[in-house]
Design an enzyme around this catalytic site. Sequence first.
Site, PDB file in Angstrom:
ATOM      1  N   HIS A 170      35.455  43.241  42.186  1.00 26.62           N
ATOM      2  CA  HIS A 170      35.913  43.910  40.964  1.00 26.62           C
ATOM      3  C   HIS A 170      36.589  42.847  40.105  1.00 26.62           C
ATOM      4  O   HIS A 170      37.695  42.398  40.427  1.00 26.62           O
ATOM      5  CB  HIS A 170      36.873  45.046  41.315  1.00 26.62           C
ATOM      6  CG  HIS A 170      36.222  46.125  42.135  1.00 26.62           C
ATOM      7  ND1 HIS A 170      36.829  46.741  43.197  1.00 26.62           N
ATOM      8  CD2 HIS A 170      34.979  46.670  42.030  1.00 26.62           C
ATOM      9  CE1 HIS A 170      35.994  47.646  43.712  1.00 26.62           C
ATOM     10  NE2 HIS A 170      34.869  47.607  43.024  1.00 26.62           N
ATOM     11  N   GLU A 173      40.274  42.499  39.023  1.00 28.10           N
ATOM     12  CA  GLU A 173      41.289  42.343  40.069  1.00 28.10           C
ATOM     13  C   GLU A 173      41.504  40.850  40.336  1.00 28.10           C
ATOM     14  O   GLU A 173      41.214  40.318  41.412  1.00 28.10           O
ATOM     15  CB  GLU A 173      40.856  43.116  41.321  1.00 28.10           C
ATOM     16  CG  GLU A 173      40.817  44.626  41.051  1.00 28.10           C
ATOM     17  CD  GLU A 173      40.025  45.427  42.078  1.00 28.10           C
ATOM     18  OE1 GLU A 173      39.731  46.610  41.777  1.00 28.10           O
ATOM     19  OE2 GLU A 173      39.702  44.900  43.147  1.00 28.10           O
ATOM     20  N   HIS A 263      41.160  42.678  47.159  1.00 26.47           N
ATOM     21  CA  HIS A 263      41.137  43.536  45.968  1.00 26.47           C
ATOM     22  C   HIS A 263      42.539  43.707  45.376  1.00 26.47           C
ATOM     23  O   HIS A 263      43.531  43.309  45.980  1.00 26.47           O
ATOM     24  CB  HIS A 263      40.617  44.933  46.348  1.00 26.47           C
ATOM     25  CG  HIS A 263      39.146  44.963  46.642  1.00 26.47           C
ATOM     26  ND1 HIS A 263      38.227  45.452  45.761  1.00 26.47           N
ATOM     27  CD2 HIS A 263      38.453  44.534  47.723  1.00 26.47           C
ATOM     28  CE1 HIS A 263      37.007  45.344  46.290  1.00 26.47           C
ATOM     29  NE2 HIS A 263      37.125  44.782  47.484  1.00 26.47           N
ATOM     30  N   GLU A 339      44.497  45.022  49.771  1.00 29.57           N
ATOM     31  CA  GLU A 339      44.836  45.398  48.395  1.00 29.57           C
ATOM     32  C   GLU A 339      46.198  44.852  48.007  1.00 29.57           C
ATOM     33  O   GLU A 339      47.147  44.926  48.780  1.00 29.57           O
ATOM     34  CB  GLU A 339      44.871  46.931  48.261  1.00 29.57           C
ATOM     35  CG  GLU A 339      43.553  47.628  48.548  1.00 29.57           C
ATOM     36  CD  GLU A 339      42.601  47.659  47.353  1.00 29.57           C
ATOM     37  OE1 GLU A 339      42.975  47.167  46.265  1.00 29.57           O
ATOM     38  OE2 GLU A 339      41.476  48.181  47.532  1.00 29.57           O
TER      39      GLU A 339
END
Length: 380
Positions: A170, A173, A263, A339
């Site tokens: 992504h 990110e 991420h 994350e």
Amino acid sequence: MDGGAIEVVGRGPRGEIELALLADRRATHAGARDRGHGFMQWFHFRLHGEAGGAANLRIANAGEATYADAFEGYRVCASYDRERWFRVPTTYDGSSLHIAHTLEEATIYYAYFAPYSWARHEALLARAAQSDRARVERIGSSLLGQPMSLITLGEDDGQKPHIWINSRQHPGETMAQWFSEGVLERLLDEEDELSAMLLDRAVFHLVPNMNPDGSMLGNQRTNAAGVDLNRTWKDPDPETAPEVACVRAEMLERGVDLFLDIHGDERNPYCFAAGCEGNPSYSERLDRLEDLFMDSLVELDTDFQREYGYDRDLPGEGELGAASNWVGEELDCLSLTLEMPFKDDANHPDPEVGWSPERAKGFGRTTLEAVLVSLDSLRE
Ligand code: ZN
């Protein structure tokens, strides 16, 4: 600039500069571009004002963003020199995002998170290529023909475990690539004893940017075909997701004993991990490995925690199009999505910078310590 994204609408009712977020863009070789494919969140732009003057901006359509609620408690990132990024006073009223502060210099950059430029990506590859410890290879091409680059460290003797760390499926990110920079810097550091131990006992494969086109286009989530790559791993179409197709093929070819997919999370103000508990072949062995790795990381890094994160998948209901689930299922290995926050770590908030490139790099460095703790257990 690469990764730039904003639309200037005009002057708002109170004299503020009125702006609009752009949806993720698609692009073709021929240069055709369009936008409006669902995802909308990322912004990055430059403002020319007056030193000592007021910056007063309103992103009018923030309430229509994909993760609009994630703007609650969020503060915009800014920089004068593009090196040091800090947070500026920001308010979100449920429909628009207001930025108001005094400019210390005439020119300022704003972004959803500190950008990781294409020039910096090339410099990262060059740094790796210069070291005796690393090799850089082109393993394929993005849709727009940009290189898909893989950095490998450590000598494969046919016995050592293979550790894969992929970042930035992504593209918005960017903290994911800052994380990888921290990992690479530590692995290249010849003074670092931990790195020497790791490279003695394991082979590392880093894909620092899984989505070069989306990064260039200033997208939050998708590649040049408008595809969310982290939903394609089960059956990547080489026509629309060649980035995943080539990396996946290399992973199958070389083997994977531990996979970390890096991420950033728009909503949660925490660092956390998601495992493979929803996979059809999830086992007690993988459950123990996840606990070993995550509990070690809790001990090693005060920013990492296990209390807040995603809801656990029900057995058999894991999304196998997601990289970490597919790799865990296919290769029966410890496989995690890591994350980091866009906002800040609520357990250790930093009013100046929030979550930042430096903190993401530091988290990457300590994650290597959890890798070392887990190394002997990966194939037990
Ligand atoms: Zn992501």
